[in-house]
Design an enzyme around this catalytic site. Structure first.
Site, PDB file in Angstrom:
ATOM      1  N   ASP A   1       0.735  -1.189  -0.063  1.00  0.00           N
ATOM      2  CA  ASP A   1      -0.013   0.125  -0.072  1.00  0.00           C
ATOM      3  C   ASP A   1       1.007   1.208  -0.061  1.00  0.00           C
ATOM      4  OD1 ASP A   1      -2.403  -1.287  -0.111  1.00  0.00           O
ATOM      5  OD2 ASP A   1      -2.837  -1.042   2.203  1.00  0.00           O
TER       6      ASP A   1
ATOM      7  N   SER B   1     -15.640  -1.228  -3.487  1.00  0.00           N
ATOM      8  CA  SER B   1     -14.475  -1.516  -2.441  1.00  0.00           C
ATOM      9  C   SER B   1     -14.696  -0.152  -1.595  1.00  0.00           C
ATOM     10  CB  SER B   1     -13.435  -1.536  -2.772  1.00  0.00           C
ATOM     11  OG  SER B   1     -13.286  -0.857  -4.296  1.00  0.00           O
TER      12      SER B   1
ATOM     13  N   LYS C   1     -13.992  -4.652  10.394  1.00  0.00           N
ATOM     14  CA  LYS C   1     -13.718  -4.936   8.950  1.00  0.00           C
ATOM     15  C   LYS C   1     -13.029  -6.301   8.949  1.00  0.00           C
ATOM     16  CE  LYS C   1     -11.749  -2.836   4.546  1.00  0.00           C
ATOM     17  NZ  LYS C   1     -11.016  -3.998   4.148  1.00  0.00           N
TER      18      LYS C   1
ATOM     19  N   GLU D   1     -18.091 -11.603   4.044  1.00  0.00           N
ATOM     20  CA  GLU D   1     -16.788 -11.947   3.954  1.00  0.00           C
ATOM     21  C   GLU D   1     -16.709 -13.543   4.153  1.00  0.00           C
ATOM     22  OE1 GLU D   1     -15.350  -9.214   2.809  1.00  0.00           O
ATOM     23  OE2 GLU D   1     -13.123  -9.567   3.622  1.00  0.00           O
TER      24      GLU D   1
ATOM     25  N   LYS E   1     -20.899   3.090   7.930  1.00  0.00           N
ATOM     26  CA  LYS E   1     -21.538   3.410   6.796  1.00  0.00           C
ATOM     27  C   LYS E   1     -22.771   4.357   7.235  1.00  0.00           C
ATOM     28  CE  LYS E   1     -22.027  -1.465   6.158  1.00  0.00           C
ATOM     29  NZ  LYS E   1     -22.488  -2.688   5.413  1.00  0.00           N
TER      30      LYS E   1
ATOM     31  N   LYS F   1      -9.038   2.752   8.968  1.00  0.00           N
ATOM     32  CA  LYS F   1      -7.977   1.474   9.128  1.00  0.00           C
ATOM     33  C   LYS F   1      -7.322   1.895  10.368  1.00  0.00           C
ATOM     34  CE  LYS F   1      -7.100  -1.012   5.795  1.00  0.00           C
ATOM     35  NZ  LYS F   1      -6.813  -0.932   4.495  1.00  0.00           N
TER      36      LYS F   1
ATOM     37  N   CYS G   1      35.908   4.703  16.446  1.00  0.00           N
ATOM     38  CA  CYS G   1      34.466   5.567  17.155  1.00  0.00           C
ATOM     39  C   CYS G   1      34.383   6.816  16.372  1.00  0.00           C
ATOM     40  CB  CYS G   1      34.727   5.637  18.519  1.00  0.00           C
ATOM     41  SG  CYS G   1      33.357   6.578  19.362  1.00  0.00           S
TER      42      CYS G   1
ATOM     43  N   CYS H   1      33.155   0.712  21.424  1.00  0.00           N
ATOM     44  CA  CYS H   1      33.901   1.782  21.828  1.00  0.00           C
ATOM     45  C   CYS H   1      34.512   1.530  23.177  1.00  0.00           C
ATOM     46  CB  CYS H   1      33.418   3.134  21.655  1.00  0.00           C
ATOM     47  SG  CYS H   1      34.488   4.375  22.264  1.00  0.00           S
TER      48      CYS H   1
HETATM   49  S1  IVH Z   1     -19.659  -3.159   3.953  1.00  0.00           S
HETATM   50  C1  IVH Z   1     -19.407  -1.130  -0.367  1.00  0.00           C
HETATM   51  N1  IVH Z   1     -18.478  -4.537   6.048  1.00  0.00           N
HETATM   52  O1  IVH Z   1     -14.105  -4.854   3.039  1.00  0.00           O
HETATM   53  C2  IVH Z   1     -18.882  -2.364   0.442  1.00  0.00           C
HETATM   54  N2  IVH Z   1     -17.330  -4.700   4.168  1.00  0.00           N
HETATM   55  O2  IVH Z   1     -12.977  -2.684   1.292  1.00  0.00           O
HETATM   56  C3  IVH Z   1     -19.511  -2.197   1.687  1.00  0.00           C
HETATM   57  N3  IVH Z   1     -15.192  -5.991   4.505  1.00  0.00           N
HETATM   58  O3  IVH Z   1     -15.235  -5.584  -0.426  1.00  0.00           O
HETATM   59  C4  IVH Z   1     -18.923  -3.484   2.481  1.00  0.00           C
HETATM   60  N4  IVH Z   1     -15.553  -6.625   6.509  1.00  0.00           N
HETATM   61  O4  IVH Z   1     -15.192  -7.377   1.406  1.00  0.00           O
HETATM   62  C5  IVH Z   1     -18.367  -4.043   4.805  1.00  0.00           C
HETATM   63  N5  IVH Z   1     -17.864  -5.661   8.172  1.00  0.00           N
HETATM   64  C6  IVH Z   1     -17.673  -5.285   6.876  1.00  0.00           C
HETATM   65  C7  IVH Z   1     -16.785  -5.727   6.495  1.00  0.00           C
HETATM   66  C8  IVH Z   1     -16.409  -5.382   4.858  1.00  0.00           C
HETATM   67  C9  IVH Z   1     -14.721  -6.472   5.524  1.00  0.00           C
HETATM   68  C10 IVH Z   1     -14.574  -5.996   3.100  1.00  0.00           C
HETATM   69  C11 IVH Z   1     -15.633  -6.105   2.009  1.00  0.00           C
HETATM   70  C12 IVH Z   1     -15.418  -5.139   1.143  1.00  0.00           C
HETATM   71  C13 IVH Z   1     -14.118  -4.541   1.495  1.00  0.00           C
HETATM   72  C14 IVH Z   1     -14.169  -2.981   1.127  1.00  0.00           C
END
Ligand code: IVH
Length: 681
Positions: free
Chosen positions: A38, A83, A117, A190, A306, A330, A424, A443
C-alpha cells in the site's frame, strides 16, 4: 543519493507492485505485507498526481483487484461489488462525515452503522425462495467466479434460509423477515478463516513437514478458489455477512435492520456491530476494538462505517469504485516503505556501535519515524541494506522501528553500501570486539562523550532514577557546559551553574536542581538499574537488590555468589563483576558516596536473622522447604537455593544428598539440624 527521474521511479514502482499483486492474487503467495505494498502504491499515486502525463493505462493505480481466474464459471453481479475508501485518523474521518452531511438531504440526522472490517475475501450468496442457488466471489467487482460448490461446504452458511415461523424459537424475533424467503435475496459478506483454526491447520502441516500457510486471509482466498470442493471441506472456512440485497431496496430500510434480518435468517452478522450518532462515538468504538482485536476470532485491520439509512446511502452515490456513504477506518499500518538517506553509527552507553538508518520521515503505526536501528554490521550485510535504498520499515507495539528489508528491485545503481567505521565516530578510539565472533563492535573508551551522555541519560530515565526535566537535550546542555562528566556529578550542580545555560530561566533551573536533589536516596533496584551495567535490566536489578540488600554488598560480590541469585546466568554475572572491578566505576561509586548519594537499603526486613543466609537440604519434618524459606525471609534472613561462599548455615534435614554437604564442608559452612534451626526461629 538517487538521481532517478519520476518516470523511472514510477516505472520501477509499477513493476514491483505488479509483482506483488501477481504473487498475491494469482499464486496466493505474499512477497511483502499488504501495508508495505500500500505504501508503495501511495508513492506511485503521488508521483502520478504530480505528473499526470506519467499515468499509463496499465498502472496498478488504474486497476481493480482480482481479475477472475479461468477455471470457474464467470458470473456477472446483480449490482457492482464496491470497495471502500480508507481513512486513517480522526481528522480524515471527520472530513468524510462533513462531506456526507453536505451531500445528504438537509433534514438528515447523522446516524452511522459500524462493524469490524474482517480480513478475508468478499462473496455474494444468492438465495431463491430461501434456497442457496449461487455463490460468487467479488472478482473485479462486476464479474466474479462461481464458487457455489465451495461455499456450500461452509457449515455456517445455511443451504436454506431459516424461516422464523417454522423455526423452533419463535420468541424474541426482531425483524420481520418472512418476505425474504420469497423471490431473490442476495447476501454479501466476507469469507474468512478463524485465527485458531488457521493455527491448528498450520500445526498439522508442520507435523507433516509441509510448507506453512502465510496467513488466514491468503489461505481463505486460496481455499475458496480450489477446484476440488472436497479439499475445501477439509479447511474450515466461515462466512460473516454485512449486506442484504433485495430487488426492492425499500424492504431493507437501514443497515442496522439488515444485520438483524440476517441473524433472523440464520446467517452470522457480527454481534458487535452497532449504531453511532457522532464521529466521537465512532472513534471510541474504533479505539475499543483496536485494543480488543486480538480477542476476535478473525483478523481485522479496522472498521467499516456506513450511513445507516440505505436510501440516503444510495442517493449519495459512488465515486470511482467506492460508495460515498461508507469508509474503512483503518488502524495505523505497522509497516511502511521509505528511503534510507544515510547510515550512521551510534555509540551506546555500554560502547556498542550500532548502525542506524536515517530515513525520509514516514508514518508507521501512527507515529513519524525518521530513524531505525540496523542492529549491527553483520545484520546490515545480511539484509544488504544500502544508502539510498527504498526499504520496508516496521514497528510492532512499542518496539523501536526497524528496517525489515530493502526493496532491491527499486534500485537504480546509485545506492551505496554501508562500510562499518574502524574507529569511534565520537572519540576516534579504535573499535573492538569483546570476543572473537561477536557481532557487535564497541568503543572501549569509558570516557567517550557519547557513552557519557547516554550513561547520564540512562541514569536519569524513568525506569531508573526518574529525574524530572533531565531529558536528552538537557543532559547534552550540561555536558557541553562541562558541568557533568558522570551521573554522580549531577548532585554537585547548583542553581547558579544551571542558570548560566541558555536553556534555563530562574524557575526551571531551580526545579532541575531540586529534582536531582530529591533523588539523593533512590530505591536500590532503580539505582542498580541506573548504573547501566550490561545485561542488567529492570528485573535483574530488582533481583539483585532483593538478594544483596545494599550497594556495598553488591559491589563486593563474586561470580560464585551471583550464581546463587535466582535468574542470573553466567554472562550476566560476569558483566556485573567486571563492572564493579573497572577502576572508573569504583571511582564513580566512591564519588556517589562523597556527594551524599545513598540508595535506600532494599526493603530490608530487620529481624533476628538479619544478615544471615540459609540453605535447606533434604526434607524437614515440621515444615516444607517453601515454608522454611518464608520463615527465614520474614525474620530478615536470606533463603538461598544453593550453597555458596556467602551461605552462613546449612540446615540438614532427612534424606540429604551428598553434594550440598560436601560444598558446605569446603566453604566451612556451619551445619545445623532441624531442632537447632527451629531454635533460631
Ligand atoms: S461493508 C461497499 N462490512 O471490505 C462495500 N465490508 O474494502 C461495503 N469487508 O469489499 C462493504 N468486513 O469485502 C463491509 N464488516 C464489513 C466488512 C467489509 C470486511 C470488506 C468487503 C469489502 C471490502 C471493502
Amino acid at each position: 543519493m538517487s538521481e532517478q527521474s519520476p518516470s523511472e521511479r514510477a516505472e520501477k514502482l509499477r513493476e514491483l507492485i505488479n509483482d506483488y499483486r501477481y504473487n498475491y492474487h494469482v499464486l496466493n503467495k505474499s512477497i511483502m505485507s499488504e501495508a508495505a505494498a500500500d505504501s508503495l502504491k501511495h508513492e506511485l499515486t503521488q508521483i502520478e498526481e504530480e505528473h499526470p502525463e506519467l499515468i499509463t493505462p496499465d498502472s496498478p493505480t488504474q486497476r481493480v483487484a482480482g481479475a477472475p481466474l479461468p477455471g470457474f464459471k464467470q458470473i456477472r453481479h446483480s449490482s457492482r461489488m464496491l470497495s471502500l475508501n480508507d481513512v486513517f485518523n480522526e481528522q480524515e474521518l471527520e472530513a468524510w462525515a462533513v462531506r456526507v452531511a453536505k451531500l445528504a438531504p438537509p433534514n438528515w440526522i447523522p446516524e452511522y452503522f459500524m462493524d469490524i472490517k474482517m480480513d478475508g475475501l468478499a462473496a455474494a450468496l444468492v438465495y431463491k425462495d430461501g434456497v442457496l442457488t449461487q455463490a460468487v466471489t467479488r472478482g473485479d467487482g462486476f464479474v466474479g467466479e462461481d464458487v457455489t460448490a465451495n461455499i456450500r461446504t461452509i457449515e455456517s452458511v445455511p443451504l436454506r434460509l431459516r424461516d422464523p415461523h417454522t423455526a423452533s424459537n419463535h420468541e424474541g424475533e426482531i425483524a420481520d423477515v418472512s418476505k425474504f424467503l420469497k423471490g431473490r435475496t442476495e447476501i454479501r459478506g466476507e469469507v474468512i478463516m478463524y485465527k485458531e483454526q488457521f493455527a491448528r491447520l498450520n500445526q498439522e502441516r508442520a507435523k507433516q513437514g509441509l510448507p506453512l500457510f502465510a496467513n488466514p486471509r491468503n489461505l481463505a482466498a486460496g481455499t475458496i478458489r480450489q477446484l476440488d470442493p472436497r479439499l475445501v471441506a477439509e479447511r474450515p472456512l466461515q462466512f460473516h455477512a454485512y449486506d442484504l440485497i433485495r430487488d426492492n431496496p425499500a424492504e431493507v430500510p437501514t443497515n442496522d435492520f439488515a444485520y438483524k434480518a440476517l441473524r433472523e435468517l440464520g446467517i452470522i452478522a457480527n454481534p458487535v456491530a452497532k449504531l453511532a450518532r457522532t464521529t466521537k462515538e465512532i472513534i471510541e468504538f474504533a479505539n475499543e476494538w483496536e485494543e480488543k482485536r486480538k480477542d476476535l476470532p478473525f483478523n481485522t485491520d479496522g472498521l467499516v462505517v456506513k450511513v445507516n439509512d440505505r436510501h440516503i446511502f444510495a442517493v449519495l452515490g459512488v465515486v470511482g469504485k467506492a460508495p460515498r456513504a461508507a469508509v474503512a477506518y483503518k488502524y495505523p499500518a505497522e509497516q511502511s516503505t521509505t528511503r534510507v538517506k544515510d547510515i550512521f553509527v551510534s555509540i551506546g552507553r555500554t560502547g556498542a556501535a550500532t548502525p542506524v538508518a536515517m530515513l525520509e520521515p514516514v508514518v508507521v503505526a501512527g507515529s513519524t519515524v525518521q530513524m531505525a536501528t540496523l542492529h549491527n554490521e553483520s545484520e546490515v550485510q545480511r539484509k544488504d541494506i544500502r544508502i539510498g535504498d527504498t526499504v520496508i520499515v516496521q514497528k510492532a507495539g512499542d518496539i523501536i522501528p526497524e528496517v525489515v528489508e530493502p526493496l532491491v528491485k527499486l534500485r537504480d545503481g546509485s545506492e551505496k553500501p554501508f562500510i562499518m567505521p574502524t574507529h569511534c565516530p565520537e572519540c576516534g578510539t579504535k573499535l573492538v570486539k569483546a570476543k572473537a565472533g561477536e557481532a557487535v563492535w564497541r568503543c572501549p573508551n569509558e570516557q567517550c562523550p557519547s557513552r557519557t551522555w547516554k550513561r547520564i541519560q540512562h541514569f536519569a530515565s524513568k525506569p531508573a532514577l526518574d529525574i524530572e526535566g533531565l531529558g536528552e537535550k538537557n543532559v547534552i546542555a550540561l555536558l557541553n557546559a562541562n558541568l557533568v562528566k558522570d551521573p554522580a556529578d549531577l548532585y554537585t550542580i547548583t542553581k547558579e551553574d544551571v542558570l548560566k545555560l541558555e536553556r534555563f530561566a530562574d524557575i526551571s533551573a531551580g526545579k532541575l536542581v531540586e529534582a536531582i536533589a530529591a533523588k539523593r536516596h533512590p530505591e536500590l533496584p532503580r539505582f542498580i538499574y541506573g548504573l547501566g551495567i550490561r545485561h542488567v535490566g529492570v528485573q535483574t536489578a530488582i533481583d539483585l537488590a532483593g538478594h544483596f540488600h545494599s550497594l556495598d554488598n553488591l559491589a563486593k560480590t563474586t561470580i560464585e555468589d551471583l550464581s546463587e541469585v535466582e535468574g542470573i546466568g553466567e554472562v550476566v554475572a560476569e558483566a556485573i563483576v567486571e563492572w564493579f572491578e573497572e577502576p572508573l566505576n569504583k571511582l564513580l561509586i566512591q564519588k556517589f558516596k562523597e556527594v551524599g548519594v545513598r540508595p535506600k537499603e532494599a526493603e530490608e526486613i530487620r529481624g533476628p536473622l538479619s544478615g544471615k543466609s540459609f540453605v535447606v537440604t533434604g526434607s524437614l519434618e515440621s515444615m516444607s522447604r517453601e515454608a522454611a524459606g518464608e520463615r527465614i525471609r520474614s525474620l530478615g534472613g536470606t533463603f538461598q537455593s544453593s550453597v555458596g561462599k556467602s551461605t552462613d548455615f546449612l540446615v540438614v534435614g532427612a534424606n540429604t544428598g551428598a553434594s550440598k554437604l560436601t560444598k558446605a564442608d569446603k566453604f566451612g559452612i556451619k551445619q545445623i539440624n532441624e531442632q537447632e534451626f527451629l531454635g533460631m526461629l
